[in-house]
Design a protein around this motif. Sequence first.
Motif, PDB file in Angstrom:
ATOM      1  N   ALA A   1      -0.157  24.210 -27.953  1.00 27.88           N
ATOM      2  CA  ALA A   1      -0.197  25.193 -29.029  1.00 27.88           C
ATOM      3  C   ALA A   1       1.109  25.984 -29.082  1.00 27.88           C
ATOM      4  CB  ALA A   1      -1.383  26.135 -28.838  1.00 27.88           C
ATOM      5  N   VAL A   2       1.613  26.371 -27.930  1.00 29.53           N
ATOM      6  CA  VAL A   2       2.876  27.112 -27.876  1.00 29.53           C
ATOM      7  C   VAL A   2       4.025  26.252 -28.381  1.00 29.53           C
ATOM      8  CG1 VAL A   2       4.555  28.150 -26.305  1.00 29.53           C
ATOM      9  CG2 VAL A   2       2.136  28.690 -26.058  1.00 29.53           C
TER      10      VAL A   2
ATOM     11  N   ARG B   1      -4.516  36.079 -21.829  1.00 29.73           N
ATOM     12  CA  ARG B   1      -3.238  36.742 -21.570  1.00 29.73           C
ATOM     13  C   ARG B   1      -2.498  36.155 -20.373  1.00 29.73           C
ATOM     14  NH1 ARG B   1      -0.520  41.009 -23.381  1.00 29.73           N
ATOM     15  NH2 ARG B   1      -2.223  41.490 -24.826  1.00 29.73           N
ATOM     16  N   THR B   2      -3.228  35.777 -19.329  1.00 30.40           N
ATOM     17  CA  THR B   2      -2.569  35.217 -18.148  1.00 30.40           C
ATOM     18  C   THR B   2      -1.818  33.943 -18.505  1.00 30.40           C
ATOM     19  OG1 THR B   2      -4.253  36.148 -16.690  1.00 30.40           O
ATOM     20  CG2 THR B   2      -2.925  34.370 -15.805  1.00 30.40           C
TER      21      THR B   2
ATOM     22  N   GLU C   1       7.023  32.898 -20.150  1.00 29.48           N
ATOM     23  CA  GLU C   1       7.950  33.414 -19.142  1.00 29.48           C
ATOM     24  C   GLU C   1       9.333  32.764 -19.284  1.00 29.48           C
ATOM     25  OE1 GLU C   1       8.150  34.063 -14.272  1.00 29.48           O
ATOM     26  OE2 GLU C   1       6.511  32.934 -15.196  1.00 29.48           O
ATOM     27  N   GLY C   2      10.345  33.575 -19.410  1.00 26.59           N
ATOM     28  CA  GLY C   2      11.707  33.072 -19.525  1.00 26.59           C
ATOM     29  C   GLY C   2      12.066  32.533 -20.890  1.00 26.59           C
TER      30      GLY C   2
ATOM     31  N   LYS D   1       7.327  36.076 -28.117  1.00 25.97           N
ATOM     32  CA  LYS D   1       6.906  37.325 -27.505  1.00 25.97           C
ATOM     33  C   LYS D   1       5.385  37.442 -27.598  1.00 25.97           C
ATOM     34  CE  LYS D   1       7.363  40.203 -31.677  1.00 25.97           C
ATOM     35  NZ  LYS D   1       8.070  41.373 -32.301  1.00 25.97           N
ATOM     36  N   ILE D   2       4.813  38.321 -26.782  1.00 26.50           N
ATOM     37  CA  ILE D   2       3.379  38.579 -26.790  1.00 26.50           C
ATOM     38  C   ILE D   2       3.141  39.956 -27.386  1.00 26.50           C
ATOM     39  CG2 ILE D   2       1.317  38.847 -25.360  1.00 26.50           C
ATOM     40  CD1 ILE D   2       2.652  37.062 -23.281  1.00 26.50           C
TER      41      ILE D   2
END
Length: 252
Positions: free
Chosen positions: A172-173, A188-189, A196-197, A202-203
């Motif tokens: 999905a990302v 969220r985890t 990360e990185g 962004k969240i």
Amino acid sequence: MMRKKKLSGWMMCVCTAAVICGCGSKDFKNPSRGETLVMATNAYMEPYSYYAEDQIVGIDVEIAQAIADKLGMELEVRNMELDSVFDELNAGRAHIGMAGINAAEEHLEDADFSDPYMRIEQAVIVDADSEAAAVSDFSDGLIGVPAGAAGEIVASDLPGAQVRSYDSGADAVQALLNDTIDAVILDRTSAEELTEGTEELKILEEAFAARGCSIAVAKGNEELLDDVDKALDAIIADGTVFRITNKYITAE
């Protein structure tokens, strides 16, 4: 050493089989009448179910092991695509399904579900230059979610939103990075792990929780569901679920 993740609040191709211990007949519908409890999962849902070298580990795996222990059984874990879990359950090739699964209304015809054992804080991932501030800003958007996960419920509740399901949060990302969807909703985890990185994403700061994770069993298998619920109640009451979760997630 296992890394701990932060979480505010409480949260399936068959390609391999990770045997936690032992094996047994798979022709029974109620595992309390047999030797092995077969768990269907998707091992790309860290920290709930994921590979550590060649072994599937995680919160859901340890909770399943604790349930098997309560039933006096051995546990066998099978990795597969999320969409295959319910088929495996109803075909009698697996007894329980766990992978951050939520008893979403659209899945109620596919399986029966245990009582929730964990509430999951959800997060929205967007492009770094997005002006969106809340999940409600995507009411008319195209939202990506891991199939069968809690984010599917959140997205489905948005009026006008189009929901696209993927085999994993990572898929999905990647779709978001490819500009084929507008946002991703997942726990969220996992969101923090996957971004990360990455400066392109962004969240959003908004925090919200979906209904708790549940254990899926074959539709109509009330005897098995009753055994699972009783075992689950016991390991919640004695603190086992909390201790397992705290190994992987630090609650704020």
